[in-house]
Scaffold this motif. Structure first.
Motif, PDB file in Angstrom:
ATOM      1  N   ASP A 122      -3.008 -58.370  95.804  1.00 41.63           N
ATOM      2  CA  ASP A 122      -2.735 -58.831  97.154  1.00 41.63           C
ATOM      3  C   ASP A 122      -1.353 -58.361  97.615  1.00 41.63           C
ATOM      4  O   ASP A 122      -0.515 -58.002  96.793  1.00 41.63           O
ATOM      5  CB  ASP A 122      -2.777 -60.370  97.146  1.00 41.63           C
ATOM      6  CG  ASP A 122      -3.200 -60.916  98.499  1.00 41.63           C
ATOM      7  OD1 ASP A 122      -3.188 -60.170  99.484  1.00 41.63           O
ATOM      8  OD2 ASP A 122      -3.531 -62.121  98.548  1.00 41.63           O
ATOM      9  N   GLY A 139       2.253 -58.206  98.280  1.00 46.20           N
ATOM     10  CA  GLY A 139       3.361 -58.917  97.664  1.00 46.20           C
ATOM     11  C   GLY A 139       3.149 -59.281  96.203  1.00 46.20           C
ATOM     12  O   GLY A 139       3.991 -59.931  95.592  1.00 46.20           O
ATOM     13  N   LYS A 188       2.911 -54.668  92.941  1.00 50.17           N
ATOM     14  CA  LYS A 188       2.290 -53.487  92.349  1.00 50.17           C
ATOM     15  C   LYS A 188       3.328 -52.394  92.070  1.00 50.17           C
ATOM     16  O   LYS A 188       3.198 -51.641  91.115  1.00 50.17           O
ATOM     17  CB  LYS A 188       1.196 -52.943  93.277  1.00 50.17           C
ATOM     18  CG  LYS A 188       0.047 -53.923  93.493  1.00 50.17           C
ATOM     19  CD  LYS A 188      -1.011 -53.355  94.420  1.00 50.17           C
ATOM     20  CE  LYS A 188      -0.596 -53.282  95.867  1.00 50.17           C
ATOM     21  NZ  LYS A 188      -0.376 -54.575  96.526  1.00 50.17           N
ATOM     22  N   ARG A 200      11.348 -60.863  85.376  1.00 52.98           N
ATOM     23  CA  ARG A 200      10.262 -60.988  84.400  1.00 52.98           C
ATOM     24  C   ARG A 200       8.937 -60.666  85.065  1.00 52.98           C
ATOM     25  O   ARG A 200       8.655 -61.171  86.147  1.00 52.98           O
ATOM     26  CB  ARG A 200      10.202 -62.434  83.894  1.00 52.98           C
ATOM     27  CG  ARG A 200      10.889 -62.683  82.570  1.00 52.98           C
ATOM     28  CD  ARG A 200      10.796 -64.171  82.248  1.00 52.98           C
ATOM     29  NE  ARG A 200       9.409 -64.543  81.939  1.00 52.98           N
ATOM     30  CZ  ARG A 200       8.896 -64.474  80.708  1.00 52.98           C
ATOM     31  NH1 ARG A 200       9.636 -64.075  79.708  1.00 52.98           N
ATOM     32  NH2 ARG A 200       7.651 -64.831  80.482  1.00 52.98           N
TER      33      ARG A 200
HETATM   34  P1  ADP Z   1       2.965 -55.037  96.744  1.00 53.87           P
HETATM   35  O1  ADP Z   1       2.044 -55.398  95.629  1.00 53.87           O
HETATM   36  O2  ADP Z   1       2.539 -55.617  98.035  1.00 53.87           O
HETATM   37  O3  ADP Z   1       3.242 -53.562  96.805  1.00 53.87           O
HETATM   38  P2  ADP Z   1       5.714 -55.128  95.976  1.00 53.87           P
HETATM   39  O4  ADP Z   1       5.584 -54.320  94.756  1.00 53.87           O
HETATM   40  O5  ADP Z   1       6.315 -54.477  97.172  1.00 53.87           O
HETATM   41  O6  ADP Z   1       4.329 -55.770  96.393  1.00 53.87           O
HETATM   42  O7  ADP Z   1       6.512 -56.453  95.592  1.00 53.87           O
HETATM   43  C1  ADP Z   1       6.831 -57.415  96.552  1.00 53.87           C
HETATM   44  C2  ADP Z   1       8.165 -58.043  96.259  1.00 53.87           C
HETATM   45  O8  ADP Z   1       8.100 -58.852  95.117  1.00 53.87           O
HETATM   46  C3  ADP Z   1       9.246 -57.022  95.990  1.00 53.87           C
HETATM   47  O9  ADP Z   1      10.411 -57.414  96.657  1.00 53.87           O
HETATM   48  C4  ADP Z   1       9.443 -57.094  94.477  1.00 53.87           C
HETATM   49  O10 ADP Z   1      10.754 -56.769  94.098  1.00 53.87           O
HETATM   50  C5  ADP Z   1       9.116 -58.530  94.169  1.00 53.87           C
HETATM   51  N1  ADP Z   1       8.561 -58.740  92.831  1.00 53.87           N
HETATM   52  C6  ADP Z   1       7.585 -58.027  92.250  1.00 53.87           C
HETATM   53  N2  ADP Z   1       7.286 -58.521  91.020  1.00 53.87           N
HETATM   54  C7  ADP Z   1       8.108 -59.580  90.817  1.00 53.87           C
HETATM   55  C8  ADP Z   1       8.273 -60.501  89.726  1.00 53.87           C
HETATM   56  N3  ADP Z   1       7.548 -60.433  88.611  1.00 53.87           N
HETATM   57  N4  ADP Z   1       9.207 -61.472  89.872  1.00 53.87           N
HETATM   58  C9  ADP Z   1       9.940 -61.546  91.007  1.00 53.87           C
HETATM   59  N5  ADP Z   1       9.826 -60.711  92.056  1.00 53.87           N
HETATM   60  C10 ADP Z   1       8.921 -59.726  91.977  1.00 53.87           C
END
Ligand code: ADP
Ligand code: MG
Length: 700
Positions: free
Chosen positions: A306, A308, A311, A277
């Motif tokens: 930030d 994690g 994005k 979600r």
């Molecule tokens: P960043 O913003 O630093 O690029 P990422 O897109 O790499 O972050 O996401 C970090 C981690 O969080 C990834 O493993 C992703 O699958 C997980 N993630 C992102 N959004 C969600 C969410 N809504 N619920 C659970 N996990 C999520």
């Protein structure tokens, strides 16, 4: 010719000459304008110099006198020397003391006349401690009368030394220039704006900024808040904002070749690929992005969140919308290894869709490259992941609809220009994990729309951060060992600061060797910026694959790398890093299911404030809070910690001190552009200022 007065080369000024002029040009001072738009560092009231006999301890004083004698004292601390000068005026004498500045014995010689500015203390005799000084005797090119008319007896500007430009030389040059400045000096600043914000005209502002009238408030001057100073700063900000707006408006006039629509089928496709979600922040950002995409003009949006915050999934959903509309997507990362990581996760996220995802980097070559290029131009590949090389050179897209640029904001602006030059008008989404305080966002991204994800996906564990003196290394190694024994991996980070690059590199290398001795049963590797790209990639890949256990590195691991099994980071010399940078670094751990740790190691001497700073980082996990704090502590110049920060180079304004002026300038620039057309002198001035001074791309 009064129009050209400010453009007069400095070499024509008395006492400059071609040699010195060349020297000044090297520090960015070529014309009278450059000279006058360079603010003093501070102002000193030398209008009422105090008589030496009247000095009291605890005072901040300005005195003038003759150096009667000097001596260099050694102390019990080895290498620590004290330079003393006995200064006398007609009423008495006092000792001025400078710690650890032995070179002063060659500068402050007997019989010279000096002005001193500093604090008086009783220890136990009255002394002036570490005062600022200025020699007011005439030296080469100076008129002997200058001392009394320019350098003392009034509020004087104190400039920062730059190359051959000493504070005193600049003061005299500015004084000369100002006394010859034509009374009808043209003012490119729009008259009605000037009236509305109630600022003095250009000539008056320049005079008052450098040689304030007697009775001006020294306090206001030193806070750069007199009407004259504000006028000069405002002029700069106004031009800057005008340029940003023109660029933005030029972009708005362009129409995308194809319309994008979102219907239930697409919504369904999006839901089908979602592994979790979305958070509230992700949902809002996605909506803003998709709304932009449905407009007729290209999107220009920055997605901030930030480390994690998630994005990537937002970008993938935007990509899906484009692809469902028959458009191609380019996803660009700053390095090959990041591109590879993105490729793997994007391919996985999209595996249930019908879209084809491919990776193309600098190392993709030969047959494979030719094949990819052909399929891209045929529209057979829907999403291509790579580095910035993707939009440069020979790559032809069939129908590029969206360009996503990860972790490199500055670069986003450049890419946009490249794309536009190729006749492509895709939507552009730039992503960054650098939390940018509002004040800066306004400036740096004045022509971008910004979406911010402020929340975090649920269940994120905070990284346990501790602050430790270097002397407690043993305990830290024990922590690292425990993590390694549990099958985890560790980072050890070294700062690399330019001046001491060699020394630091040696320190990092030695550290790698030492750690290998301490952890003989584990594999330790070194990664630093001086290594060739493929060597770096090899090490990084091995670490990501778990073949290496401890990675000793300089800050090259800062952006984006994702090794979920790494659960501990030790940062050496943490006191040398900016807080935001530390926060970014720390974000490299805590990416998996394991509780992660970050240890900030500091070395003595460290100030109380320095330690409090590190503690603040340990106490908060919120990147935005940290960024605001960092900005306050270090100022915008250092905030990003890099040269290619994307910040404009300002001559008189200060983004932090003057942020409300920047906001006002923005409002005025908007209003101005709405209400009237630009005058020729204003456009000229903006064009001149834009690329060289603000360091940004062409206007519009
Ligand atoms: P960043 O913003 O630093 O690029 P990422 O897109 O790499 O972050 O996401 C970090 C981690 O969080 C990834 O493993 C992703 O699958 C997980 N993630 C992102 N959004 C969600 C969410 N809504 N619920 C659970 N996990 C999520
Ligand atoms: Mg990311």
């Amino acid at each position: 010719m009064s129009t050209d007065f400010l453009q007069t080369p400095l070499q024509y000024l008395k006492g400059v000459g071609p040699r010195r002029a060349a020297d000044l040009q090297r520090v960015g001072l070529a014309t009278i304008e450059d000279l006058l738009y360079r603010f003093p560092l501070r102002y000193e009231d030398r209008g009422n110099l105090q008589s030496i006999s009247s000095l009291q301890p605890g005072q901040q004083v300005a005195i003038a006198g003759r150096i009667q004698s000097t001596r260099l004292r050694t102390t019990r601390r080895p290498g620590f020397k004290i330079f003393e000068a006995l200064i006398g005026d007609s009423t008495g004498s006092i000792v001025a003391v400078w710690m650890n500045q032995s070179f002063l014995q060659d500068v402050l010689r007997r019989d010279l006349h000096v002005v001193l500015f500093g604090a008086v203390e009783a220890r136990p005799r009255l002394q002036v401690i570490n005062p600022d000084y200025e020699i007011i005797d005439a030296c080469d090119g100076d008129d002997p009368d200058d001392a009394s008319t320019i350098h003392t007896g009034r509020i004087v500007p104190v400039y920062e030394k730059a190359g051959a430009m000493t504070p005193k030389l600049q003061r005299r040059l500015v004084f000369d220039v100002i006394s010859r400045m034509p009374s009808d000096l043209p003012d490119p600043f729009p008259e009605d704006v000037r009236q509305r914000v109630q600022l003095p005209d250009r000539r008056a502002a320049l005079v008052e900024t450098h040689f304030p009238a007697a009775g001006a408030s020294i306090d206001r001057l030193n806070h750069f808040r007199t009407p004259a100073q504000i006028r000069v700063i405002f002029e700069e900000f106004f031009l800057f904002q005008l340029g940003l707006m023109m660029r933005k408006r030029a972009a708005v006039r362009e129409a995308k070749p194809r319309a994008i629509q979102v219907d239930d089928r697409i919504r369904h496709a999006a839901r089908a690929i979602l592994p979790f979600r979305l958070t509230e922040g992700q949902r809002t950002a996605l909506k803003e992005i998709v709304d932009d995409m449905q407009r007729t003009t290209p999107m220009n949006r920055l997605l901030q969140g930030d480390v994690g915050a998630g994005k990537t999934i937002v970008a993938v959903l935007a990509a899906l919308v484009a692809m469902e509309n028959g458009l191609q997507v380019a996803f660009m990362a700053p390095t090959e290894i990041l591109a590879e990581q993105h490729f793997l996760s994007l391919r996985k996220l999209l595996e249930k869709s019908r879209f084809k995802v491919e990776l193309m980097t600098g190392t993709t070559s030969g047959l494979r490259r030719r094949d990819l290029l052909a399929r891209l131009s045929a529209g057979d590949i829907h999403l291509v992941v790579g580095t910035h090389a993707l939009v440069q050179g020979t790559v032809n897209f069939h129908s590029l609809g969206l360009a996503i640029i990860d972790e490199q904001h500055r670069f986003g602006v450049v890419q946009r220009a490249t794309l536009r030059a190729k006749g492509l008008l895709p939507d552009v989404l730039v992503m960054t994990a650098t939390p940018i305080p509002r004040t800066l966002a306004l400036t740096v991204y004045g022509d971008l729309d910004v979406s911010v994800i402020r929340d975090m996906p649920p269940g994120r564990r905070t990284i346990l951060t501790s602050v430790r003196p270097e002397s407690r290394r043993e305990e830290i190694y024990a922590l690292v060992r425990k993590q390694l024994e549990e099958g985890r991996q560790a980072y050890v980070v070294y700062p690399l600061i330019e001046e001491s690059e060699k020394v630091d590199l040696r320190a990092a290398t030695e550290m790698a060797d030492t750690l290998q001795e301490i952890f003989p049963e584990y594999r330790v590797a070194l990664l630093h910026g001086k290594m060739k790209q493929d060597a770096k990639d090899r090490v990084m890949r091995a670490f990501a694959a778990g073949e290496l256990h401890i990675l000793v590195s300089t800050t090259v691991i800062e952006v984006g790398i994702d090794v979920p099994n790494a659960s501990v980071m030790v940062i050496e010399h943490a006191e040398r890093f900016g807080l935001s940078q530390l926060h970014q670094l720390r974000g490299r751990v805590g990416r998996g299911a394991h509780q992660s740790h970050c240890v900030l190691l500091y070395q003595y001497p460290i100030s109380k404030q320095g330690k409090a700073r590190l503690q603040a980082l340990a106490d908060t996990a919120n990147g935005f809070e940290i960024a605001e704090r960092d900005l306050e502590l270090r100022g915008p110049g250092d905030f990003f910690g890099t040269r290619q920060s994307g910040l404009p180079t300002l001559r008189t304004g200060d983004l932090l001190r003057d942020h409300s002026l920047m906001e006002q300038a923005r409002d005025e620039a908007t209003r101005f552009l709405d209400e009237q057309t630009l005058t020729a002198p204003l456009v000229e001035r903006m064009k001149a200022a834009w690329p060289s001074r603000f360091g940004l791309m062409d206007v519009g």
